[in-house]
Write an enzyme that holds these catalytic residues in place. Structure first.
Site, PDB file in Angstrom:
ATOM      1  N   HIS A 245       0.792  -1.236   0.000  1.00  0.00           N
ATOM      2  CA  HIS A 245       0.000   0.000   0.000  1.00  0.00           C
ATOM      3  C   HIS A 245       0.825   1.286   0.000  1.00  0.00           C
ATOM      4  CE1 HIS A 245       0.955   0.031   4.281  1.00  0.00           C
ATOM      5  NE2 HIS A 245       0.578   1.293   4.312  1.00  0.00           N
TER       6      HIS A 245
HETATM    7  C1  UD1 Z   1      -2.291   5.371   5.958  1.00  0.00           C
HETATM    8  C2  UD1 Z   1      -1.011   5.902   6.572  1.00  0.00           C
HETATM    9  C3  UD1 Z   1       0.079   4.829   6.479  1.00  0.00           C
HETATM   10  C4  UD1 Z   1      -0.390   3.521   7.057  1.00  0.00           C
HETATM   11  C5  UD1 Z   1      -1.685   3.106   6.365  1.00  0.00           C
HETATM   12  C6  UD1 Z   1      -2.233   1.812   6.895  1.00  0.00           C
HETATM   13  C7  UD1 Z   1      -0.672   8.332   6.373  1.00  0.00           C
HETATM   14  C8  UD1 Z   1       0.107   9.379   5.690  1.00  0.00           C
HETATM   15  N1  UD1 Z   1      -0.528   7.087   5.883  1.00  0.00           N
HETATM   16  O1  UD1 Z   1      -2.035   5.203   4.563  1.00  0.00           O
HETATM   17  O2  UD1 Z   1       1.207   5.273   7.193  1.00  0.00           O
HETATM   18  O3  UD1 Z   1       0.586   2.531   6.870  1.00  0.00           O
HETATM   19  O4  UD1 Z   1      -2.647   4.142   6.543  1.00  0.00           O
HETATM   20  O5  UD1 Z   1      -3.373   1.420   6.215  1.00  0.00           O
HETATM   21  O6  UD1 Z   1      -1.382   8.625   7.315  1.00  0.00           O
HETATM   22  N2  UD1 Z   1      -9.462   4.421   1.946  1.00  0.00           N
HETATM   23  C9  UD1 Z   1     -10.647   3.740   1.919  1.00  0.00           C
HETATM   24  N3  UD1 Z   1     -11.175   3.338   3.100  1.00  0.00           N
HETATM   25  C10 UD1 Z   1     -10.580   3.581   4.287  1.00  0.00           C
HETATM   26  C11 UD1 Z   1      -9.362   4.275   4.287  1.00  0.00           C
HETATM   27  C12 UD1 Z   1      -8.819   4.682   3.121  1.00  0.00           C
HETATM   28  O7  UD1 Z   1     -11.230   3.499   0.884  1.00  0.00           O
HETATM   29  O8  UD1 Z   1     -11.125   3.180   5.323  1.00  0.00           O
HETATM   30  C13 UD1 Z   1      -8.872   4.863   0.677  1.00  0.00           C
HETATM   31  C14 UD1 Z   1      -9.171   6.316   0.424  1.00  0.00           C
HETATM   32  O9  UD1 Z   1      -9.648   6.467  -0.852  1.00  0.00           O
HETATM   33  C15 UD1 Z   1      -7.841   7.013   0.532  1.00  0.00           C
HETATM   34  C16 UD1 Z   1      -6.831   5.881   0.358  1.00  0.00           C
HETATM   35  O10 UD1 Z   1      -7.481   4.692   0.720  1.00  0.00           O
HETATM   36  O11 UD1 Z   1      -7.684   8.011  -0.391  1.00  0.00           O
HETATM   37  C17 UD1 Z   1      -5.640   6.093   1.201  1.00  0.00           C
HETATM   38  O12 UD1 Z   1      -6.002   6.305   2.586  1.00  0.00           O
HETATM   39  P1  UD1 Z   1      -5.114   7.256   3.528  1.00  0.00           P
HETATM   40  O13 UD1 Z   1      -5.601   7.199   4.916  1.00  0.00           O
HETATM   41  O14 UD1 Z   1      -4.966   8.564   2.894  1.00  0.00           O
HETATM   42  O15 UD1 Z   1      -3.686   6.609   3.488  1.00  0.00           O
HETATM   43  P2  UD1 Z   1      -3.240   5.090   3.527  1.00  0.00           P
HETATM   44  O16 UD1 Z   1      -2.688   4.763   2.197  1.00  0.00           O
HETATM   45  O17 UD1 Z   1      -4.302   4.196   4.095  1.00  0.00           O
END
Ligand code: UD1
Length: 353
Positions: A201
């Protein structure tokens, strides 16, 4: 004393659970739990609350997704009035996600003590958003709880007073120690004896079209030889669709609950990942771990544990996997203080403030 915990993303939840539980032993400490809502899908959040027996959050800020600036700013805007209203004595923030740095910044400006759980980790790679979050949070924190000696050294080098730093061990391992017996009892129905568990991821691996295609290509090739089990992070699933990559020959699963994922990890022939926490969990369980990164903020998993950094090098990945299949894998030991009691050590320090 009033302690307020802030969590937002999936990897925060295994870290808060043991501390919440250990602090219940101190009746004079009141606890509040705030969920920023950075992760909001049931399978990225709610199911972890259930399995880790975390009480429902007192407040969910429901910030959701967005660019880094937007998400961080939204957390700060929604969190500030909560802190002003509830006036905690200490705010605990966890790990390195956007929720961590956002909450730390709000509290330090309101002159409320900040405790950072999992302080001092450094990848020395400022292209990682998490590295920026780590550096800033540690500068702002009043109490820094480190998991290993390298953390203490990094903080010392950055000029942070030793009196603020407490080496307590690894809280994520506390949750693992507690739930591993349950996970080990889970039968892996429908899976062959040997399989490779994959997670992916990191923006550096999945946000670039070429890199993601390359890695999925390795996995497709591997899947002809050995079953690949791949629970896919929402970010990665979105990118696969966006880049129009055909991954239909891979068995892409939804993100799994904590115990089911642990069960898969502990029985895996090897794990291929770019996660931070999984490098630690595999080290504890002595499962071979091949990390698709060139650096790690968790160097003890390489120096002491079973972790090997293979970067995005397909030849290296293949050769390390061959060693595992031939029974010639790297042997590891468990780092000191990764013993299931880190949460209790943190609670004891907090109770004496
Ligand atoms: C975040 C953390 C990362 C951690 C990871 C674990 C930051 C900068 N990054 O990254 O350090 O290792 O979480 O998972 O805080 N999304 C969903 N559903 C959810 C959550 C996210 O669909 O419940 C999608 C959203 O479209 C979002 C993308 O995943 O844009 C990324 O989510 P985000 O929280 O921005 O960062 P992660 O890649 O999950």
């Amino acid at each position: 004393m009033h302690i307020l915990h802030v969590v937002g993303a999936r990897p925060n939840l295994m870290k808060v659970a043991p501390i919440l539980s250990a602090l219940t032993q101190y009746p004079k400490i009141k606890q509040t739990l705030i969920h920023t809502g950075q992760h909001y899908d049931t399978n990225m959040s709610d199911v972890f609350f259930q399995q880790l027996e975390i009480p429902a959050p007192d407040v969910n800020l429901e910030v959701g997704s967005g660019s880094h600036a937007r998400q961080t700013a939204e957390i700060m805007t929604r969190f500030e009035p909560i802190v002003v209203e509830r006036r905690p004595d200490v705010v605990l923030v966890y790990g390195d996600v956007n929720s961590t740095v956002a909450a730390a910044l709000v509290c330090s400006k309101l002159q409320i003590q900040v405790g950072h759980v999992e302080a001092g980790l450094r990848s020395f790679d400022r292209t990682m958003p998490e590295e920026i979050n780590r550096l800033l949070t540690d500068q702002l924190a009043d109490l820094l709880f480190t998991p290993s000696e390298d953390g203490d050294k990094n903080l010392e080098r950055e000029g942070i007073a030793g009196s603020k730093v407490h080496r307590v061990g690894n809280v994520m391992i506390d949750s693992l120690v507690r739930l591993l017996p349950v996970a080990m009892g889970k039968k892996q129905s429908g899976l062959p004896e040997r399989y490779v568990l994959v997670t992916l991821h990191r923006p550096a691996n999945v946000d670039d079209d070429h890199t993601l295609k390359l890695i999925l290509g390795y996995l497709l090739e591997l899947n002809n030889q050995l079953k690949v089990v791949f629970p896919v992070h929402p970010r990665t699933r979105q990118r696969i669709a966006e880049f129009g990559i055909d991954a239909s020959k891979l068995d892409l699963l939804e993100p799994l609950p904590y115990i089911q994922f642990l069960a898969l990890q502990c029985h895996a022939t090897a794990v291929i990942t770019d996660s931070g926490g999984i490098q630690e969990e595999t080290t504890y369980m002595k499962v071979p771990c091949l990390t698709l990164r060139n650096n790690t903020e968790r160097p003890v998993t390489v120096t002491m544990g079973t972790n090997i950094l293979v970067g995005q090098d397909g030849a290296r990945l293949r050769s390390e996997l061959t060693k595992v299949l031939e029974g010639k894998q790297k042997q590891g030991t468990v780092p000191p203080l990764w013993d299931g009691h880190a949460g209790q050590r943190i609670a004891e320090i907090l109770s004496k403030l």
